[in-house]
Design a protein around this motif. Structure first.
Motif, PDB file in Angstrom:
ATOM      1  N   VAL A 127       0.848  -1.179   0.139  1.00  0.00           N
ATOM      2  CA  VAL A 127       0.069  -0.023  -0.053  1.00  0.00           C
ATOM      3  C   VAL A 127       0.813   1.202   0.156  1.00  0.00           C
ATOM      4  O   VAL A 127       0.844   2.219  -0.679  1.00  0.00           O
ATOM      5  N   ASP A 128       1.985   1.293   0.872  1.00  0.00           N
ATOM      6  CA  ASP A 128       2.736   2.322   1.007  1.00  0.00           C
ATOM      7  C   ASP A 128       3.427   2.621  -0.593  1.00  0.00           C
ATOM      8  O   ASP A 128       3.974   3.867  -0.706  1.00  0.00           O
ATOM      9  N   ARG A 129       4.183   1.588  -1.119  1.00  0.00           N
ATOM     10  CA  ARG A 129       5.085   1.649  -2.011  1.00  0.00           C
ATOM     11  C   ARG A 129       4.366   1.970  -3.140  1.00  0.00           C
ATOM     12  O   ARG A 129       4.843   2.862  -4.047  1.00  0.00           O
ATOM     13  N   LYS A 130       3.081   1.796  -3.600  1.00  0.00           N
ATOM     14  CA  LYS A 130       2.301   1.922  -4.555  1.00  0.00           C
ATOM     15  C   LYS A 130       1.265   3.057  -4.432  1.00  0.00           C
ATOM     16  O   LYS A 130       0.678   3.242  -5.527  1.00  0.00           O
ATOM     17  N   GLY A 131       1.240   3.484  -3.346  1.00  0.00           N
ATOM     18  CA  GLY A 131       0.191   4.752  -3.212  1.00  0.00           C
ATOM     19  C   GLY A 131      -1.320   4.264  -3.369  1.00  0.00           C
ATOM     20  O   GLY A 131      -2.038   5.103  -3.959  1.00  0.00           O
ATOM     21  N   LEU A 132      -1.476   2.987  -2.939  1.00  0.00           N
ATOM     22  CA  LEU A 132      -2.659   2.595  -3.297  1.00  0.00           C
ATOM     23  C   LEU A 132      -3.757   3.205  -1.870  1.00  0.00           C
ATOM     24  O   LEU A 132      -3.576   3.522  -1.013  1.00  0.00           O
ATOM     25  N   VAL A 133      -5.275   2.960  -2.399  1.00  0.00           N
ATOM     26  CA  VAL A 133      -6.256   2.993  -1.238  1.00  0.00           C
ATOM     27  C   VAL A 133      -6.877   1.753  -1.173  1.00  0.00           C
ATOM     28  O   VAL A 133      -7.426   1.124  -2.037  1.00  0.00           O
ATOM     29  N   LEU A 134      -6.231   0.852  -0.183  1.00  0.00           N
ATOM     30  CA  LEU A 134      -6.960  -0.497  -0.044  1.00  0.00           C
ATOM     31  C   LEU A 134      -7.860  -0.669   1.132  1.00  0.00           C
ATOM     32  O   LEU A 134      -7.526  -0.197   2.209  1.00  0.00           O
ATOM     33  N   VAL A 135      -9.114  -0.977   0.784  1.00  0.00           N
ATOM     34  CA  VAL A 135     -10.264  -1.222   1.661  1.00  0.00           C
ATOM     35  C   VAL A 135     -10.302  -2.604   1.875  1.00  0.00           C
ATOM     36  O   VAL A 135     -10.751  -3.175   0.973  1.00  0.00           O
ATOM     37  N   LEU A 136     -10.078  -3.023   3.156  1.00  0.00           N
ATOM     38  CA  LEU A 136     -10.579  -4.323   3.526  1.00  0.00           C
ATOM     39  C   LEU A 136     -11.836  -4.449   4.022  1.00  0.00           C
ATOM     40  O   LEU A 136     -11.949  -3.733   4.909  1.00  0.00           O
TER      41      LEU A 136
END
Length: 211
Positions: A127-136
């Motif tokens: 998440v940090d490396r790719k700048g994602l918005v990850l919703v679990l």
């Protein structure tokens, strides 16, 4: 290795106006849905909002996101992608394949095989490396409302790694709907949103189920 944080978030997404907090790039969020309607309303409106500016990926064992419903909210769903993952290793491989800065929705996360503290650290790293918005996300009808912190630890193993944690529920009375939101953790810019919220969502529900 150190880096200089950007002064402003490049991109942020909210499911709808009035939601207590936004999700910026590099955000890991965990949601627990106490009923199917809250999950359906939240995920479809969040995906619709994110599709206006980029790609959206839905991952999970089984379909939770409906293209037919999403087309009622978004003019263009060509940047929506879906896939099934059955283990934490599958999820990590999928995160490597998605576009940087995109929104990724991973449903039924606690049902994945091999979830561990070490694996969640790798998810956080991606998440940090790719700048994602990850919703679990996780939908359950068995929720101990008196001890929500323990419930998040039960479902998400290492809640300290998350930027946002919230429980969503819907209620209805005489044909009117409300969404109750308990925010246990929020991004720093939205720390004032911690606590309980109750929002009228008649228009959001109507857009999906066509009352």
């Amino acid at each position: 290795m150190f880096f200089k944080p950007a002064e402003l978030q490049a991109k942020e997404v909210k499911p709808f106006d009035g939601f207590p907090f936004g999700l910026g790039e590099g955000t890991l969020a965990g949601f627990v849905f106490a009923d199917e309607l809250s999950e359906t309303v939240f995920l479809h409106h969040l995906a619709s909002s994110a599709l206006k500016s980029g790609s959206v990926y839905h991952l999970g064992p089984g379909g939770v996101l409906s293209v037919r419903l999403l087309k009622r909210l978004a003019e263009d769903v060509s940047n929506l992608y879906a896939g099934n993952v059955y283990s934490l290793d599958d999820l990590l491989k999928a995160l490597e394949a998605v576009d940087d800065g995109s929104l990724v929705l991973a449903s039924r996360f606690p049902a994945l095989a091999g979830v561990s503290r070490e694996g969640l650290l790798e998810v956080r790293k991606a998440v940090d490396r790719k700048g994602l918005v990850l919703v679990l996300g996780h939908s359950t009808i068995e929720l101990n409302e008196l001890d929500l912190p323990s419930e998040f630890r039960r479902f998400y193993t290492l809640p300290e790694l998350f930027d946002a944690l919230a429980v969503l529920r819907t209620s209805s009375y005489r044909g009117h709907y409300r969404l109750s939101i308990t925010v246990l953790r929020a991004p720093p810019d939205y720390v004032s949103s911690l606590g309980d919220h109750s929002l009228p969502i008649d228009s959001l529900v109507k857009a999906i189920i066509q009352l």
